[in-house]
Scaffold this motif. Sequence first.
Motif, mmCIF file in Angstrom:
data_model
loop_
_atom_site.group_PDB
_atom_site.id
_atom_site.type_symbol
_atom_site.label_atom_id
_atom_site.label_comp_id
_atom_site.label_asym_id
_atom_site.label_seq_id
_atom_site.Cartn_x
_atom_site.Cartn_y
_atom_site.Cartn_z
ATOM 1 N N ARG A 126 2.779 6.742 -6.802
ATOM 2 C CA ARG A 126 1.898 7.119 -7.883
ATOM 3 C C ARG A 126 1.201 8.494 -7.314
ATOM 4 O O ARG A 126 0.769 9.067 -8.302
ATOM 5 C CB ARG A 126 0.483 6.295 -7.880
ATOM 6 C CG ARG A 126 0.941 4.838 -8.548
ATOM 7 C CD ARG A 126 1.069 4.984 -10.022
ATOM 8 N NE ARG A 126 1.137 3.986 -10.805
ATOM 9 C CZ ARG A 126 2.258 3.184 -11.053
ATOM 10 N NH1 ARG A 126 3.318 3.481 -10.454
ATOM 11 N NH2 ARG A 126 1.824 1.970 -11.849
ATOM 12 N N PHE A 127 1.562 8.990 -6.166
ATOM 13 C CA PHE A 127 0.886 10.264 -5.525
ATOM 14 C C PHE A 127 2.076 11.036 -5.261
ATOM 15 O O PHE A 127 3.171 10.484 -4.696
ATOM 16 C CB PHE A 127 -0.137 9.906 -4.562
ATOM 17 C CG PHE A 127 -1.073 8.959 -4.954
ATOM 18 C CD1 PHE A 127 -2.067 9.438 -5.843
ATOM 19 C CD2 PHE A 127 -1.239 8.047 -4.129
ATOM 20 C CE1 PHE A 127 -3.143 8.626 -6.107
ATOM 21 C CE2 PHE A 127 -2.196 7.047 -4.660
ATOM 22 C CZ PHE A 127 -3.381 7.290 -5.631
ATOM 23 N N TYR A 162 2.686 1.707 -3.287
ATOM 24 C CA TYR A 162 1.750 2.218 -4.064
ATOM 25 C C TYR A 162 1.779 3.918 -3.898
ATOM 26 O O TYR A 162 1.816 4.583 -4.773
ATOM 27 C CB TYR A 162 0.445 1.512 -4.416
ATOM 28 C CG TYR A 162 -0.400 1.815 -5.503
ATOM 29 C CD1 TYR A 162 -0.102 1.569 -6.654
ATOM 30 C CD2 TYR A 162 -1.524 2.719 -5.179
ATOM 31 C CE1 TYR A 162 -1.179 2.210 -7.721
ATOM 32 C CE2 TYR A 162 -2.344 3.389 -6.186
ATOM 33 C CZ TYR A 162 -2.087 3.042 -7.395
ATOM 34 O OH TYR A 162 -2.977 3.370 -8.312
ATOM 35 N N GLY A 163 1.260 4.017 -2.898
ATOM 36 C CA GLY A 163 1.229 5.767 -2.687
ATOM 37 C C GLY A 163 2.548 6.429 -2.829
ATOM 38 O O GLY A 163 1.852 7.604 -3.579
ATOM 39 N N PHE A 164 3.375 5.833 -2.460
ATOM 40 C CA PHE A 164 5.028 6.681 -2.507
ATOM 41 C C PHE A 164 5.010 6.689 -4.216
ATOM 42 O O PHE A 164 5.640 7.612 -4.758
ATOM 43 C CB PHE A 164 6.114 6.213 -2.116
ATOM 44 C CG PHE A 164 6.069 6.644 -0.685
ATOM 45 C CD1 PHE A 164 6.259 8.182 -0.205
ATOM 46 C CD2 PHE A 164 5.962 5.642 0.290
ATOM 47 C CE1 PHE A 164 6.400 8.466 0.928
ATOM 48 C CE2 PHE A 164 6.223 6.217 1.619
ATOM 49 C CZ PHE A 164 6.266 7.362 2.110
ATOM 50 N N LEU A 194 0.812 -1.179 0.001
ATOM 51 C CA LEU A 194 -0.011 -0.149 -0.127
ATOM 52 C C LEU A 194 0.897 1.178 -0.062
ATOM 53 O O LEU A 194 0.541 2.123 -0.778
ATOM 54 C CB LEU A 194 -1.102 0.070 1.183
ATOM 55 C CG LEU A 194 -1.856 -1.214 1.305
ATOM 56 C CD1 LEU A 194 -2.775 -1.032 2.640
ATOM 57 C CD2 LEU A 194 -3.013 -1.019 0.099
ATOM 58 N N ALA A 195 1.851 1.220 0.909
ATOM 59 C CA ALA A 195 2.664 2.494 1.094
ATOM 60 C C ALA A 195 3.114 2.722 -0.268
ATOM 61 O O ALA A 195 3.673 3.953 -0.833
ATOM 62 C CB ALA A 195 3.496 2.475 2.227
#
Lengths: 308, 317
Positions: free
Chosen positions: B139-140, B135-137, B132-133
């Motif tokens: 893509r955003f 992906y967060g780092f 999750l993290a």
Amino acid sequence: MLAHATPTTIAVRVRGLSDRAIAWLFITPTIALLLAINIFPLIWAVYLSFTNFRANRPNAEVDGVGLRNYQRVLNDPDIWIAMQTTAHFVFWTILLQTVIGFALAYLIDRKFRGHAFWTTVILIPMMLSPAVVGNFWRFLYQPQIGLFNYIVSFFTGIPPSSFEMLGSVTLAPWAIIIVDTWMWTPYVMLICLAGLRSIPDYIYEAAEVDRASAWRQFWSITVPMALPFIMLAVLFRGIENFKMFDMVMLLTGGGPGSTTEVASITLKREAFESWLTGRSSAFAIILFVAVFGLANIYVKALNKVKQR
Amino acid sequence: MSSVNTAHSVVEPTPTAKRIAGTIVILYALVMMIPLAWIFLTSIKSPPDSISYPPKVVFTPTLEGFCNLFTTRTRQTPDYIQALPPPTGTCDEITRSRNMVIAGPSNYWPRFGNSLLIAFGSTFLAVSLGTLAAYGFSRFRVPLADDLLFFILSTRMMPPIAVAIPIYLMYRQFGLSDTALGMILLYTAVNVSLAVWLLKGFIDEIPREYEEAAMIDGYTRLQAFWKVVLPQATTGIAATAIFCLIFAWNEYAFAVLLTSGSAQTAPPFIPTIIGEGGQDWPAVAAGTTIFLVPILVFTIILRKQLLRGITFGAVRK
């Protein structure tokens, strides 16, 4: 702006949670866990390093002692000896692992028949538990019954009971260096292999056209092109071996005398045997700053090599 | 007018070079396997055979080491043993032949069970949170992302003993000392930093266009993540999971300092296996062999992902 990465035309079509909400939803749990288990203890350790707190006397009054813990640690000759011992281990393990690891990677890169299978076999030692394996190596090192002494005496003729790897002041550090090299050379080998595989074939083809000798190709192409990877392996092994604990603990426990007492063993003794929590916290912070600082300087050098 | 422009690559080594390289590598591999072979051989030796000199390669195999690993025994007089009802199994028989009787099971399986629970529990958590993290780092645009990522990684530079001091105090405060939950949380935290770094590398490689196409087709971002990105990242997730598992399975420093009994894992337990007069080497070897099997099986099954994971980690720092 958090959701900037998505082009607006698509962002308009997004239903459900906004990207910003998702980003936070995804990142927060990890940050929270790291804050609770890594950062908070780190800050606590910094606080403790300025006090005379002892974990075995939780009800005693805690006084701030300013920088006295740091002063004591930095003036303690034992701790400097432990740092030298650690440096000695880091130097030799890295040297041996890099030379053997790179040589192996170079040979495996010849892609002989069955190279994939033998690569996997070579990797096995690094998958194992250093503590459990270290404990068993203690058996292999027994002077009277151990396999290591038997094999050495078989090839050299030196009587097996005349040298005691773990009990001798001169040999004990080498006993640890041997096990660490046995275990972690495969790791260096893998990173070097990645480096060698990243060198494009056309460079060798061009060298071949120029009739460069194999020796010349090795030193002008292979080594410089693989150097960032080799340096990376050195960085990883350096950080890990700076922290070396389990293997030393089980092989020698820091002995004989204090010849194999590396920084982590000293730290364990101060923190969990002498219960000098404040002082050992100061030592821990100094170690962290040292490894962090050295790693940073090293990474800068690494980036320079990469840009060449 | 160059003779090197042939169809096959000029950098292909000659058959002789290959043969020499192969011989050296295979010799190295075989020599390095000796300690492991010795662990296995010792596990099926009797205690006298295990400490004979010169070391015995030919011997009668026995299950005594495994019996001693799984049981605790008490010494009895020959008369007492004579009077017992007939032995109920192989271990019973072996134990009696040494003038002892089985007193009960040893702590090996509970400790092994703790290792399983803690290693798999923390791996599952670290990989889930890490994915999750990452992906967060990936893509955003996260504020201070680079600093956060570097700080996450730098937590691994601290010697475990140094971290263990405040963790020890904190766990004592919250009643997490010597609990499986405490160890799972600790190993998850240690592993998640690596997981985020590795997985961010893998997810960066998956083109954004896939998700964008999915979202144009009417998926929400969560659905796109779940149905498009996750399947693409399977290899990376597997590689990351092995690394986390190897760490948690093998960890010793935290385990020996923070657990003493009910939550103790196998690595601090195995070295404490003793027989009469020092370490019972066949039992220790048996315990070690069983402990090594799961990680060996994983290594062999997942070797491709493993190789990718290590090199990936190397390329991406």
